[in-house]
Write a protein that holds these residues in place. Sequence first.
Motif, PDB file in Angstrom:
ATOM      1  N   GLN A  65      42.072  38.710  71.949  1.00 50.88           N
ATOM      2  CA  GLN A  65      40.742  38.001  72.014  1.00 50.88           C
ATOM      3  C   GLN A  65      40.033  38.985  73.020  1.00 50.88           C
ATOM      4  N   PHE A  66      40.505  39.423  74.088  1.00 46.66           N
ATOM      5  CA  PHE A  66      39.843  39.934  75.291  1.00 46.66           C
ATOM      6  C   PHE A  66      40.325  41.245  75.582  1.00 46.66           C
ATOM      7  N   GLU A  98      40.705  29.219  69.072  1.00 43.58           N
ATOM      8  CA  GLU A  98      40.056  28.384  70.108  1.00 43.58           C
ATOM      9  C   GLU A  98      40.452  28.633  71.491  1.00 43.58           C
ATOM     10  N   GLY A 100      40.712  31.086  73.762  1.00 45.04           N
ATOM     11  CA  GLY A 100      40.054  31.699  74.771  1.00 45.04           C
ATOM     12  C   GLY A 100      38.517  30.903  75.057  1.00 45.04           C
ATOM     13  N   ARG A 101      38.082  29.927  74.324  1.00 49.48           N
ATOM     14  CA  ARG A 101      36.869  29.414  74.396  1.00 49.48           C
ATOM     15  C   ARG A 101      36.327  28.972  75.751  1.00 49.48           C
ATOM     16  N   GLU A 133      32.852  38.960  74.258  1.00 48.29           N
ATOM     17  CA  GLU A 133      33.853  39.273  73.287  1.00 48.29           C
ATOM     18  C   GLU A 133      34.398  37.859  72.733  1.00 48.29           C
ATOM     19  N   TYR A 134      34.540  36.891  73.229  1.00 51.48           N
ATOM     20  CA  TYR A 134      34.636  35.556  72.618  1.00 51.48           C
ATOM     21  C   TYR A 134      33.648  35.187  71.712  1.00 51.48           C
ATOM     22  N   ASN A 137      34.180  36.862  68.439  1.00 50.98           N
ATOM     23  CA  ASN A 137      35.342  36.294  67.657  1.00 50.98           C
ATOM     24  C   ASN A 137      34.618  34.958  66.804  1.00 50.98           C
TER      25      ASN A 137
END
Length: 266
Positions: A65-66, A98, A100-101, A133-134, A137
Motif C-alpha cells: 500500500q505504501f 483498510e 493503512g487507513r 498513496e493511501y 488505493n
Amino acid sequence: MMVEASDFLPLPAFQQWMQQALLDPQQATAAEAVLNHSARLSAQEHLAIYQRSYMARLRGCMAQQFSALEYALGEELFRVFADDYLTAYPSRHYNLAELGRLFPAYLQSNRPDALSEDKEDWIDFIVELAGFEYALNVLFDQQAEENYHLAGLEDDESELALVPTCTLFRFQFPINTFYTQFKKGECPPLPFAGTSQCVVLRHEYQLTVYDIQPVPYEFLTLLATGMSVPAAQAAFSQRAPVTQLWPVWKKNWVEANLFRVRPKAG
C-alpha cells in the motif's frame, strides 16, 4: 504440537482466543492454557510462529500500500513505523485494503520531532506521501458511476462536468513528481519543499495522475463543487483571464478524459 481446539474450548471460543492472540499478543491468555507443547517447542513458541507469520503478512500488505513511502524511509525504518502502527491499530477489518487507513494520521501524531519547536521538512514530506498513496488505493476501489459519456471538443461548455472519480490534491512538496519517478523505477532523492497540485482521474478502473498549475487548479476546485463551467468562469473572471485560458484548458482536459457530458435532468 497444538492440541485440537475442541479438547479445551468450544470452537467459537477458540477462534476468538486465537484472533485475540494474533491481534494483541500482550493481552492474550497464556498459550499454555489453550495449546499443548511438543518435544521441541513450548506452546508459546508454537503460537509465536503464527504471530510472526501474521505480522509479516500485514507488514507485506503495508509495504504494498505504501511502496513509495517504504522507498523514501528505507526498509528498516519503514518496518519500525509499520510494526509500531500495527501494534497500536491491529487489523480488525476483513478487507486488508483498510489496513493503512490510519497510517498517515499515525505518522503525523508520532513524528520524531513532535516535541520540538523546529519541525523537520522531511517528516512533513513523509506524512504527505503516505496520505497520497493511501488516497490512490481508495480512489482505485471507490464505488462510482462508470457508465457515463466522455465529453468531446464539440460539446458545449455548459454541458461539461467532471467525471465522477476526479480528485484534486495540493501539497507542500512535489509529491506526484516523486511518486511518478519511483513508479517508473527511478531512484528519486527526497525533494525540497515546494507547493504542488495534481488531479487524479479514474476511467475504466485505471488511475491517471496529472500535475497541474495553481490557476487551473483553483478553477477546477470550483467545478469540483458541482458548479457549471459558465458559472465557474463568471466567478473566476476577477482572478484570471479565464476567457483566454479556457480554450486551452478545455482542449487539454477533454483529451485527458477529465470531462463527461452532464446528465440531463430527469
